[in-house]
Scaffold this active site. Structure first.
Site, PDB file in Angstrom:
ATOM      1  N   GLY A  12      13.663   1.026  -2.859  1.00 35.91           N
ATOM      2  CA  GLY A  12      13.417  -0.391  -2.615  1.00 35.91           C
ATOM      3  C   GLY A  12      14.483  -1.099  -1.804  1.00 35.91           C
ATOM      4  O   GLY A  12      14.674  -2.311  -1.964  1.00 35.91           O
ATOM      5  N   THR A  13      15.159  -0.372  -0.916  1.00 33.26           N
ATOM      6  CA  THR A  13      16.150  -1.081  -0.086  1.00 33.26           C
ATOM      7  C   THR A  13      15.454  -2.018   0.906  1.00 33.26           C
ATOM      8  O   THR A  13      15.950  -3.109   1.182  1.00 33.26           O
ATOM      9  CB  THR A  13      17.081  -0.106   0.670  1.00 33.26           C
ATOM     10  OG1 THR A  13      16.297   0.790   1.436  1.00 33.26           O
ATOM     11  CG2 THR A  13      17.959   0.674  -0.280  1.00 33.26           C
ATOM     12  N   ASN A  14      14.289  -1.591   1.407  1.00 34.52           N
ATOM     13  CA  ASN A  14      13.531  -2.503   2.275  1.00 34.52           C
ATOM     14  C   ASN A  14      13.010  -3.703   1.485  1.00 34.52           C
ATOM     15  O   ASN A  14      13.049  -4.836   1.971  1.00 34.52           O
ATOM     16  CB  ASN A  14      12.375  -1.753   2.955  1.00 34.52           C
ATOM     17  CG  ASN A  14      12.854  -0.948   4.140  1.00 34.52           C
ATOM     18  OD1 ASN A  14      13.125  -1.494   5.209  1.00 34.52           O
ATOM     19  ND2 ASN A  14      12.992   0.359   3.953  1.00 34.52           N
ATOM     20  N   MET A  90       4.743   5.789  -1.034  1.00 37.21           N
ATOM     21  CA  MET A  90       4.554   7.169  -0.587  1.00 37.21           C
ATOM     22  C   MET A  90       3.230   7.758  -1.059  1.00 37.21           C
ATOM     23  O   MET A  90       3.164   8.905  -1.498  1.00 37.21           O
ATOM     24  CB  MET A  90       5.732   8.025  -1.054  1.00 37.21           C
ATOM     25  CG  MET A  90       7.076   7.534  -0.527  1.00 37.21           C
ATOM     26  SD  MET A  90       7.167   7.349   1.265  1.00 37.21           S
ATOM     27  CE  MET A  90       7.305   9.061   1.723  1.00 37.21           C
ATOM     28  N   LYS A  91       2.189   6.960  -0.943  1.00 36.72           N
ATOM     29  CA  LYS A  91       0.863   7.460  -1.309  1.00 36.72           C
ATOM     30  C   LYS A  91      -0.108   6.961  -0.240  1.00 36.72           C
ATOM     31  O   LYS A  91      -0.043   5.790   0.153  1.00 36.72           O
ATOM     32  CB  LYS A  91       0.482   6.920  -2.694  1.00 36.72           C
ATOM     33  CG  LYS A  91      -0.809   7.480  -3.225  1.00 36.72           C
ATOM     34  CD  LYS A  91      -1.009   7.117  -4.687  1.00 36.72           C
ATOM     35  CE  LYS A  91      -2.243   7.803  -5.248  1.00 36.72           C
ATOM     36  NZ  LYS A  91      -3.436   7.640  -4.439  1.00 36.72           N
ATOM     37  N   ILE A  92      -0.973   7.857   0.201  1.00 32.79           N
ATOM     38  CA  ILE A  92      -1.905   7.477   1.270  1.00 32.79           C
ATOM     39  C   ILE A  92      -2.985   6.567   0.703  1.00 32.79           C
ATOM     40  O   ILE A  92      -3.596   6.877  -0.323  1.00 32.79           O
ATOM     41  CB  ILE A  92      -2.515   8.748   1.910  1.00 32.79           C
ATOM     42  CG1 ILE A  92      -1.403   9.531   2.623  1.00 32.79           C
ATOM     43  CG2 ILE A  92      -3.630   8.387   2.874  1.00 32.79           C
ATOM     44  CD1 ILE A  92      -1.809  10.910   3.085  1.00 32.79           C
ATOM     45  N   LEU A  93      -3.199   5.447   1.376  1.00 31.86           N
ATOM     46  CA  LEU A  93      -4.214   4.492   0.916  1.00 31.86           C
ATOM     47  C   LEU A  93      -5.579   4.880   1.478  1.00 31.86           C
ATOM     48  O   LEU A  93      -5.685   5.369   2.610  1.00 31.86           O
ATOM     49  CB  LEU A  93      -3.832   3.080   1.371  1.00 31.86           C
ATOM     50  CG  LEU A  93      -2.622   2.485   0.640  1.00 31.86           C
ATOM     51  CD1 LEU A  93      -2.030   1.323   1.421  1.00 31.86           C
ATOM     52  CD2 LEU A  93      -3.001   2.041  -0.775  1.00 31.86           C
ATOM     53  N   ASN A 107       3.367  -1.514   7.570  1.00 33.62           N
ATOM     54  CA  ASN A 107       4.097  -0.357   7.039  1.00 33.62           C
ATOM     55  C   ASN A 107       5.342  -0.123   7.884  1.00 33.62           C
ATOM     56  O   ASN A 107       5.378  -0.474   9.071  1.00 33.62           O
ATOM     57  CB  ASN A 107       3.205   0.893   7.096  1.00 33.62           C
ATOM     58  CG  ASN A 107       3.877   2.113   6.480  1.00 33.62           C
ATOM     59  OD1 ASN A 107       4.549   2.011   5.448  1.00 33.62           O
ATOM     60  ND2 ASN A 107       3.734   3.265   7.104  1.00 33.62           N
ATOM     61  N   HIS A 109       7.857   3.143   8.914  1.00 33.17           N
ATOM     62  CA  HIS A 109       7.886   4.605   8.872  1.00 33.17           C
ATOM     63  C   HIS A 109       9.133   5.097   9.607  1.00 33.17           C
ATOM     64  O   HIS A 109       9.419   4.642  10.718  1.00 33.17           O
ATOM     65  CB  HIS A 109       6.628   5.169   9.534  1.00 33.17           C
ATOM     66  CG  HIS A 109       6.588   6.661   9.528  1.00 33.17           C
ATOM     67  ND1 HIS A 109       6.292   7.390   8.397  1.00 33.17           N
ATOM     68  CD2 HIS A 109       6.856   7.572  10.503  1.00 33.17           C
ATOM     69  CE1 HIS A 109       6.362   8.680   8.682  1.00 33.17           C
ATOM     70  NE2 HIS A 109       6.705   8.826   9.950  1.00 33.17           N
TER      71      HIS A 109
HETATM   72  C1  GAR Z   1      12.032   3.992   4.192  1.00 37.10           C
HETATM   73  O1  GAR Z   1      12.984   4.657   4.978  1.00 37.10           O
HETATM   74  C2  GAR Z   1      10.676   4.008   4.841  1.00 37.10           C
HETATM   75  O2  GAR Z   1      10.742   4.052   6.238  1.00 37.10           O
HETATM   76  C3  GAR Z   1      10.072   5.269   4.295  1.00 37.10           C
HETATM   77  O3  GAR Z   1      10.512   5.337   2.978  1.00 37.10           O
HETATM   78  C4  GAR Z   1      11.795   4.736   2.878  1.00 37.10           C
HETATM   79  C5  GAR Z   1      11.795   3.838   1.686  1.00 37.10           C
HETATM   80  O4  GAR Z   1      13.082   3.422   1.399  1.00 37.10           O
HETATM   81  N1  GAR Z   1       8.651   5.225   4.374  1.00 37.10           N
HETATM   82  C6  GAR Z   1       7.895   6.281   4.622  1.00 37.10           C
HETATM   83  O5  GAR Z   1       8.341   7.406   4.769  1.00 37.10           O
HETATM   84  C7  GAR Z   1       6.411   6.011   4.708  1.00 37.10           C
HETATM   85  N2  GAR Z   1       5.744   7.035   5.403  1.00 37.10           N
HETATM   86  P1  GAR Z   1      13.320   2.201   0.399  1.00 37.10           P
HETATM   87  O6  GAR Z   1      12.518   2.494  -0.868  1.00 37.10           O
HETATM   88  O7  GAR Z   1      14.794   2.247   0.131  1.00 37.10           O
HETATM   89  O8  GAR Z   1      12.894   0.943   1.076  1.00 37.10           O
END
Ligand code: GAR
Length: 213
Positions: A12-14, A90-93, A107, A109
């Site tokens: 969850g850093t984003n 990380m689950k395909i919708l 999203n 990526h």
């Molecule tokens: C992020 O780096 C994001 O780009 C990636 O998961 C990480 C989540 O980090 N997303 C994917 O790979 C989606 N295909 P976070 O939980 O620290 O935000």
């Protein structure tokens, strides 16, 4: 004020960057709920610390992926969210879900799409001998990591880099660009029209707003 739900599976850093940006007023919107498909996602603690309600949907509690997505969709509608932000979900919708909310799902990526959709993007970039990698924010459609690109950020790959080095560089960029794109959406500057991303009424190029040209 517009309402946002954020879907997570992990750190969850984003999510934290979005929480901070809403709190500071940079994004003029409210995160009304955080949804996770993992009960132990650390992002749930971040939601709690920010006093944001959260909800966990576990795949094993549903008969099918579609049944789970329908419940999530129902919940999202019940909180009247304007925008769905996937932040490490990380689950395909299912196509039904993405079509139901077309133009309202973003999203992020960790690759310069269309290169390296799916998993293990850092390893793939290293194996391919790439000299740069990056991250992409895009609208979500029914193709996995395939929706119209809004904004990308590039980072270099240096000799002797390991995955963690590249990941750290990419993450730093993600925390900058995702809040910016969410802000654009919330301010009604960004939209999806006929399957293409528009910013300030201009159709964005294939690689999104920032290009090298
Ligand atoms: C992020 O780096 C994001 O780009 C990636 O998961 C990480 C989540 O980090 N997303 C994917 O790979 C989606 N295909 P976070 O939980 O620290 O935000």
């Amino acid at each position: 004020m517009k309402k946002i739900v954020v879907l997570i599976s992990g750190q969850g850093t984003n999510l934290q960057a979005l929480i901070d940006a809403c709190k500071s007023g940079m994004i003029p919107a409210q995160i009304v709920s955080v949804i996770s498909n993992k009960a132990d996602a650390f992002g749930l603690q971040r939601a709690k610390s920010a006093a944001i309600p959260s909800k966990v949907f576990l795949r094993q509690e549903f008969k099918s992926n579609l049944a789970m997505d329908r419940q999530i969709a129902h919940y999202i509608e019940s909180v009247q969210a304007d925008l769905i932000v996937l932040a490490g979900y990380m689950k395909i919708l299912s196509a039904e879900f993405t079509q139901r909310f077309a133009g309202r799902i973003l999203n992020i990526h960790p690759s310069l799409l269309p290169k390296y959709p799916g998993l293990h993007t850092y390893q793939q970039a290293l194996d391919a001998g790439e000299q740069e990698h990056g991250t992409t924010v895009h609208f979500v459609n029914e193709e996995v990591d395939g929706g119209p690109i809004i904004l990308q950020a590039k980072v270099p790959i240096f000799d002797n880099d390991c995955i963690a080095d590249i990941e750290e560089r990419v993450k730093e960029q993600e925390l900058r660009i995702y809040p910016l794109v969410v802000k654009w959406f919330v301010e009604d500057r960004l939209s999806l029209i006929d399957g293409k991303a528009f910013l300030d009424s201009q159709c964005l190029p294939k690689q999104g707003y920032a290009t090298e040209e």
